[in-house]
Scaffold this motif. Structure first.
Motif, PDB file in Angstrom:
ATOM      1  N   LYS A  22       0.733  -1.280  -0.027  1.00 33.21           N
ATOM      2  CA  LYS A  22      -0.167   0.139   0.022  1.00 33.21           C
ATOM      3  C   LYS A  22       0.839   1.471  -0.121  1.00 33.21           C
ATOM      4  N   THR A  25       1.975   1.866  -3.677  1.00 34.74           N
ATOM      5  CA  THR A  25       0.929   2.274  -4.644  1.00 34.74           C
ATOM      6  C   THR A  25      -0.007   3.276  -4.430  1.00 34.74           C
ATOM      7  N   HIS A  26       0.129   3.798  -3.315  1.00 36.51           N
ATOM      8  CA  HIS A  26      -0.631   4.998  -3.115  1.00 36.51           C
ATOM      9  C   HIS A  26       0.148   6.078  -2.827  1.00 36.51           C
ATOM     10  N   THR A  37      -2.607   6.433  -8.034  1.00 33.59           N
ATOM     11  CA  THR A  37      -2.046   5.358  -8.820  1.00 33.59           C
ATOM     12  C   THR A  37      -0.801   5.599  -9.829  1.00 33.59           C
ATOM     13  N   ARG A 228     -11.568  23.163   3.159  1.00 34.55           N
ATOM     14  CA  ARG A 228     -12.492  22.544   2.514  1.00 34.55           C
ATOM     15  C   ARG A 228     -12.852  21.179   3.032  1.00 34.55           C
ATOM     16  N   ARG A 235      -8.238   8.739   8.117  1.00 41.40           N
ATOM     17  CA  ARG A 235      -8.555   7.529   7.690  1.00 41.40           C
ATOM     18  C   ARG A 235      -7.100   6.709   7.848  1.00 41.40           C
ATOM     19  N   LEU A 242     -10.709  -2.606   1.842  1.00 41.46           N
ATOM     20  CA  LEU A 242     -11.630  -1.411   1.815  1.00 41.46           C
ATOM     21  C   LEU A 242     -12.071  -0.890   3.218  1.00 41.46           C
ATOM     22  N   ARG A 247     -11.377   5.174  11.120  1.00 47.01           N
ATOM     23  CA  ARG A 247     -11.264   6.504  11.288  1.00 47.01           C
ATOM     24  C   ARG A 247     -10.751   6.799  12.448  1.00 47.01           C
TER      25      ARG A 247
ATOM     26  N   ALA B  34      -5.527  -2.608  -9.884  1.00 43.31           N
ATOM     27  CA  ALA B  34      -5.124  -1.417 -10.747  1.00 43.31           C
ATOM     28  C   ALA B  34      -5.804  -0.121 -10.191  1.00 43.31           C
ATOM     29  N   ALA B  35      -6.625  -0.146  -9.036  1.00 38.46           N
ATOM     30  CA  ALA B  35      -7.137   1.078  -8.440  1.00 38.46           C
ATOM     31  C   ALA B  35      -6.023   1.539  -7.462  1.00 38.46           C
ATOM     32  N   GLY B  36      -5.059   0.941  -7.288  1.00 38.41           N
ATOM     33  CA  GLY B  36      -3.957   1.279  -6.356  1.00 38.41           C
ATOM     34  C   GLY B  36      -4.129   0.701  -4.823  1.00 38.41           C
ATOM     35  N   GLY B  37      -3.084   0.820  -3.981  1.00 39.50           N
ATOM     36  CA  GLY B  37      -3.141   0.363  -2.706  1.00 39.50           C
ATOM     37  C   GLY B  37      -4.069   0.697  -1.919  1.00 39.50           C
ATOM     38  N   ASP B  38      -4.758   1.740  -1.920  1.00 39.31           N
ATOM     39  CA  ASP B  38      -5.909   2.359  -1.382  1.00 39.31           C
ATOM     40  C   ASP B  38      -6.743   3.000  -2.078  1.00 39.31           C
ATOM     41  N   PRO B  39      -7.861   2.246  -2.713  1.00 36.60           N
ATOM     42  CA  PRO B  39      -8.455   2.913  -3.909  1.00 36.60           C
ATOM     43  C   PRO B  39      -9.688   3.614  -3.469  1.00 36.60           C
ATOM     44  N   VAL B  40      -9.809   4.204  -2.294  1.00 33.56           N
ATOM     45  CA  VAL B  40     -10.879   4.895  -1.773  1.00 33.56           C
ATOM     46  C   VAL B  40     -11.079   6.047  -2.884  1.00 33.56           C
ATOM     47  N   GLN B  41     -10.178   6.810  -2.931  1.00 40.40           N
ATOM     48  CA  GLN B  41     -10.099   8.237  -3.630  1.00 40.40           C
ATOM     49  C   GLN B  41     -10.527   7.830  -5.334  1.00 40.40           C
ATOM     50  N   TYR B  42      -9.770   6.766  -5.654  1.00 39.97           N
ATOM     51  CA  TYR B  42     -10.255   6.334  -7.065  1.00 39.97           C
ATOM     52  C   TYR B  42     -11.653   5.850  -7.256  1.00 39.97           C
ATOM     53  N   VAL B  97     -19.087   5.688   3.149  1.00 34.51           N
ATOM     54  CA  VAL B  97     -18.795   4.486   3.573  1.00 34.51           C
ATOM     55  C   VAL B  97     -17.448   4.368   3.473  1.00 34.51           C
ATOM     56  N   LEU B  98     -16.580   4.545   2.401  1.00 34.92           N
ATOM     57  CA  LEU B  98     -15.236   4.374   2.361  1.00 34.92           C
ATOM     58  C   LEU B  98     -14.385   5.304   2.980  1.00 34.92           C
ATOM     59  N   ASP B  99     -14.542   6.673   2.443  1.00 39.34           N
ATOM     60  CA  ASP B  99     -13.647   7.699   3.214  1.00 39.34           C
ATOM     61  C   ASP B  99     -14.041   7.941   4.765  1.00 39.34           C
ATOM     62  N   LEU B 100     -15.388   8.371   4.849  1.00 39.07           N
ATOM     63  CA  LEU B 100     -15.790   8.700   6.190  1.00 39.07           C
ATOM     64  C   LEU B 100     -16.107   7.520   7.130  1.00 39.07           C
ATOM     65  N   LEU B 101     -16.103   6.456   6.667  1.00 39.81           N
ATOM     66  CA  LEU B 101     -16.087   5.102   7.239  1.00 39.81           C
ATOM     67  C   LEU B 101     -17.285   5.259   8.143  1.00 39.81           C
ATOM     68  N   VAL B 168     -11.391  19.807  -6.214  1.00 37.28           N
ATOM     69  CA  VAL B 168      -9.953  19.301  -6.588  1.00 37.28           C
ATOM     70  C   VAL B 168      -8.762  20.261  -5.874  1.00 37.28           C
TER      71      VAL B 168
END
Lengths: 273, 208
Positions: A22, A25-26, A37, A228, A235, A242, A247, B34-42, B97-101, B168
């Motif tokens: 991780k 790759t992040h 990525t 923002r 996290r 996933l 958190r 392929a979405a990376g080690g921590d795909p949350v943002q992806y 679910v993924l970011d704010l858990l 962004v």
């Protein structure tokens, strides 16, 4: 390549390590693209040897050092640090490296040295983000960062040349990078070619881009939100899938207050974020 | 060319696949790394962009139907709108679910305090109302008010790219491009250019 260390310390923070895959790759390394990525995908061709680092400015002994020489002369320590990104995610990383202070002392800073300015490699041929403003997220290159002299000389401030027992992978800032564990990750500049000791506060990349969002100090502080998003929690990227992430509350100075709070005793951290 | 039943069915199937396959790709990318080690943002970004693309596709339908003189084309608009809504809902769901858990309290405080999230939530709220009233039964029941209600999608076409731009960290080229495209799609609507009919739409907005 494998890299051995003479000692290991976690500075009293026993958090579980983030798995190596991780960490690899992040990454945020806009020189290779803005998606997390991208650096893993685009940085593998980065030429990290030969590589020289210069230390100049307010020093009695300006130096130009070969990275391999540096790795062989200074004793390599393992430092297990939290890394808190300004985007409110965090990791725990076993870095390999040596204190920045040991490096700076070699150059004999003069009494006029009040700040340390760092600069990343500028090479648009190797770094697609520098070649195109679209790929590089519209930030100015080369990436520059800075520390106050006392921050730079703090024993926690690390020059890293490796992680997880290996030399640094390109996407993590090979061959030589800064790690300042009590500040947001963007302060920990990657792939450094130049360190300059200066009298006045140097410009820093994210501060130039959006000064109301990213200050010079950028100390991890749960009470000062990013305009923002909230910085009160983060996290933690750990082992597992996933949905198994947690958190957790963010700590002032990322939990390193004991070592660094005294540096800011006279600083209004709401104003100087 | 006329849009026969068979051709319409084929087109609808194709459009469903255009939204379904990316979701399968996303699942595979997360699973396969392929979405990376921590795909949350992806994942969040992927779903948000999908919603934006769906929105633009649905706004393209009536201009195309007009140019090609293919009135029946508007019959694909509902599925485009519903897929847009589905992606937008998944986009918010992934953030929660993924970011704010699952930290609802944090979501609520973020919604109130962060303008870009307020903008996104407003857009999703409108899309929800449009999705709920998208059935033929609701269309009949609401009569003239149905069109007025569904004109609110023009507001979504402004809110969504603004939400993107605002979210962004750096690099305004891509969001600016999307905002321009959305403005372009709005500009293709003569009734929004005609001052009188524009006024009518605004009055209708105010009346709800």
């Amino acid at each position: 390549r494998p890299l051995t260390s003479v000692s290991s310390s976690n500075y009293g923070i026993g958090d579980e390590l983030t798995p190596e895959d991780k960490i690899l790759t992040h990454n945020n390394f806009y020189e290779f693209g803005t998606a997390k990525t991208d650096p893993y995908k685009n940085a593998q061709g980065l030429k990290t040897r030969p590589w020289t680092l210069s230390i100049e400015g307010e020093v009695d002994t300006p130096l130009t050092l070969d990275v391999d020489e540096l790795i062989n002369t200074l004793p390599i320590e393992e430092r297990i640090y939290r890394l808190r990104c300004v985007e409110a995610w965090s990791m725990v990383i076993p870095w390999l490296g040596f204190p920045l202070s040991a490096l700076l002392k070699k150059a004999n800073p003069t009494s006029r040295a009040k700040y340390v300015a760092f600069e990343t490699l500028y090479d648009p041929k190797q770094m697609p983000g520098q070649a195109s403003r679209f790929a590089g997220g519209g930030i100015e290159y080369p990436y520059v960062e800075g520390l106050r002299m006392d921050e730079a000389m703090n024993p926690l401030t690390l020059i890293s040349v490796g992680l997880y027992g290996q030399t640094l992978p390109p996407q993590n800032g090979a061959p030589i990078r800064l790690v300042v564990p009590w500040k947001y990750g963007f302060k920990s500049i990657k792939s450094i070619v130049r360190i300059r000791l200066v009298e006045t506060m140097p410009p820093t990349t994210w501060n130039l881009l959006a000064s109301h969002e990213y200050g010079f100090y950028a100390n991890v502080n749960p009470q000062v939100d990013h305009p923002r998003w909230s910085q009160a929690s983060e996290r933690r990227i750990g082992a597992g899938g996933l949905l198994s992430a947690k958190r957790i509350p963010t700590e002032l100075f990322n939990g390193y207050g004991e070592q660094v709070a005294a540096l800011y005793a006279n600083l209004d951290m709401g104003r100087w974020y | 060319m006329t849009l026969t039943q068979g051709r319409l069915l084929a087109l609808k199937t194709l459009l469903h696949l255009c939204f379904l396959l990316p979701l399968l790709y996303l699942a595979a990318a997360v699973q396969g790394g392929a979405a990376g080690g921590d795909p949350v943002q992806y994942v969040i970004h992927f779903l948000g962009m999908g919603a934006l693309h769906g929105l633009m596709a649905s706004l393209l339908v009536s201009p195309l139907a007009r140019w090609w003189k293919l009135g029946a084309l508007v019959r694909v608009r509902r599925l485009l709108g519903l897929w847009t809504f589905a992606y937008a809902l998944l986009h918010l769901g992934a953030f929660l679910v993924l970011d704010l858990l699952g930290d609802w309290a944090l979501l609520l405080s973020e919604v109130v305090r962060r303008p870009y999230i307020v903008v996104g939530m407003l857009a999703l709220l409108i899309l929800t109302a449009l999705a709920l009233t998208s059935t033929q039964g609701m269309q009949r029941r609401l009569g003239r008010r149905w069109q007025r209600l569904h004109n609110w999608v023009y507001l979504v076409a402004l809110l969504a790219p603004v939400h993107f731009w605002w979210s962004v960290k750096s690099g305004w080229y891509e969001p600016a491009l999307y905002l321009m495209l959305c403005l372009g799609l709005l500009a293709l609507r003569p009734k929004l250019w005609n001052f009188k009919s524009f006024q009518q739409i605004v009055t209708n907005f105010n009346r709800g």
